[in-house]
Design an enzyme around this catalytic site. Structure first.
Site, mmCIF file in Angstrom:
data_model
loop_
_atom_site.group_PDB
_atom_site.id
_atom_site.type_symbol
_atom_site.label_atom_id
_atom_site.label_comp_id
_atom_site.label_asym_id
_atom_site.label_seq_id
_atom_site.Cartn_x
_atom_site.Cartn_y
_atom_site.Cartn_z
ATOM 1 N N VAL A 155 -37.752 -91.172 -17.953
ATOM 2 C CA VAL A 155 -37.443 -90.799 -16.570
ATOM 3 C C VAL A 155 -36.163 -89.977 -16.537
ATOM 4 C CG1 VAL A 155 -36.952 -91.609 -14.245
ATOM 5 C CG2 VAL A 155 -38.572 -92.863 -15.668
ATOM 6 N N GLY A 157 -34.795 -87.827 -18.525
ATOM 7 C CA GLY A 157 -34.029 -87.578 -19.733
ATOM 8 C C GLY A 157 -32.752 -88.379 -19.844
ATOM 9 N N GLY A 209 -40.221 -71.329 -21.225
ATOM 10 C CA GLY A 209 -40.554 -72.568 -21.909
ATOM 11 C C GLY A 209 -40.320 -73.802 -21.071
ATOM 12 N N GLU A 212 -45.469 -75.759 -19.111
ATOM 13 C CA GLU A 212 -46.508 -75.685 -20.125
ATOM 14 C C GLU A 212 -47.528 -74.596 -19.758
ATOM 15 O OE1 GLU A 212 -46.417 -77.363 -22.847
ATOM 16 O OE2 GLU A 212 -44.777 -78.712 -22.320
ATOM 17 N N LYS A 227 -43.171 -90.685 -13.239
ATOM 18 C CA LYS A 227 -41.805 -91.223 -13.335
ATOM 19 C C LYS A 227 -41.532 -92.213 -12.208
ATOM 20 C CE LYS A 227 -40.305 -87.025 -15.645
ATOM 21 N NZ LYS A 227 -39.656 -85.699 -15.512
#
Length: 338
Positions: A155, A157, A209, A212, A227
């Site tokens: 969740v 990072g 990037g 996706e 999350k």
């Protein structure tokens, strides 16, 4: 203390974790008396288990991956064997699980987590899938075997939302929680506010990037919902799944809507919300003085209202997965060192 660890998934997160393990080896020993040795590695080509007591050198593995090599090129490669099979006999203490998310079956990540926990092996997850599909089952497995289960990296990072709620708000009741948990949608909405079309902003996110090739999980609101489900189960004392979240993404937000909101002094954000037992994810036009309205670009944030800890506001800027990898290390050390 020597900890024998397996890395499942050699994508961006676990590669950054290997960099941290190499760079911070002396610091971990000095501050925590912990040495983490990598005894097994898993990528899309298969598994490799080290025959060396010292395990794999993280820098050598990183160099091999940079050169385009896979586990099939490493010493100890075991053709035809899966991590699920290996984990049944592997002599290790810890699994760092960061394989691709599978929200239909949980994929190998869920099965590896089940097998490891059943054997009493601690698992630290960056992969949300196992928790979204089997949160309570996995915690029951861990409780029965005495294994640790860490997942703060799933969740936002490096933003320690899970740790704050589980560890730092003792006896506190959360009455309201709101957050921005997905940088792709946040980036796109921010670009659209400058006049770009949705398609152009999405293409730019993919070029950088951030998004996706198939960005549907992000722009459809499902990554945020995943999350929110983890947060609800972990710190809001709920027992819920994705079916319990009302989800709307940003695909129907038009430049005209963003302009109209700006004329009213508002800005669109994809907001996760938990209040009154209800969970939702939706694009909202927020007043510009709202805390979440100031979470821009690469930022994620959370607002937590509680009875005895007041109202808390936390924000994180995370452009690359180093903080996510660091969160995995944080979980491992907290579990190992108690």
């Amino acid at each position: 203390m020597i900890i024998r660890a397996a890395l499942v998934g050699l994508g961006s997160v676990n590669r950054h974790l290997m960099t941290i393990l190499a760079d911070k080896k002396d610091r971990l020993q000095q501050d925590h008396e912990v040495e983490i040795r990598l005894v097994a590695l898993v990528d899309s080509r298969g598994v490799a288990a080290s025959q060396d007591e010292q395990g794999y050198d993280p820098r050598e593995i990183l160099a091999a991956k940079q050169a385009g090599k896979s586990t099939a090129d490493l010493p100890g490669y075991q053709p035809g064997r899966s991590m699920v099979e290996l984990i049944e006999t592997l002599d290790c203490d810890l699994v760092f699980e960061a394989s691709p998310v599978d929200l239909v079956t949980g994929g190998p990540g869920l099965e590896v987590t089940r097998k490891a926990l059943a054997r009493g092996i601690t698992v630290v997850l960056a992969n949300k899938g196992p928790l979204v599909l089997a949160y309570h089952e996995l915690h029951e497995l861990a409780a029965r075997s005495g294994a640790g289960l860490g997942f703060s990296a799933t969740v936002c990072g490096g933003l320690p939302i899970i740790n704050m709620g589980r560890r730092d708000m003792i006896a506190g009741d959360i009455s309201r929680l709101r957050g921005i948990f997905n940088s792709t949608s946040n980036f796109i909405l921010g670009e659209m506010a400058t006049g770009r079309s949705y398609d152009d902003a999405l293409a730019e996110a993919q070029r950088r990037g951030i998004a996706e090739t198939d960005p549907s999980l992000d722009v459809g609101g499902w990554d945020t919902a995943n999350k929110l489900v983890i947060i609800a189960n972990a710190i809001l004392r709920m027992k819920v799944g994705l079916k319990d979240v009302a989800v709307a993404g940003i695909t129907d937000i038009t430049p005209a809507m963003i302009t109209a909101a700006a004329n009213e002094g508002k800005v669109y954000k994809l907001v996760a919300s938990a209040e009154g037992g209800k969970l939702s994810v939706a694009p909202l036009a927020l007043p510009k003085d709202d805390f979440l309205a100031h979470c821009d670009g690469w930022e994620m944030g959370v607002e937590i209202h509680s009875d005895i800890y007041g109202i808390m506001y936390h924000k994180l800027w995370e452009r690359e997965p180093t903080p996510t990898a660091a969160s995995m290390l944080r979980d491992a050390v907290n579990i190992i060192c108690g």
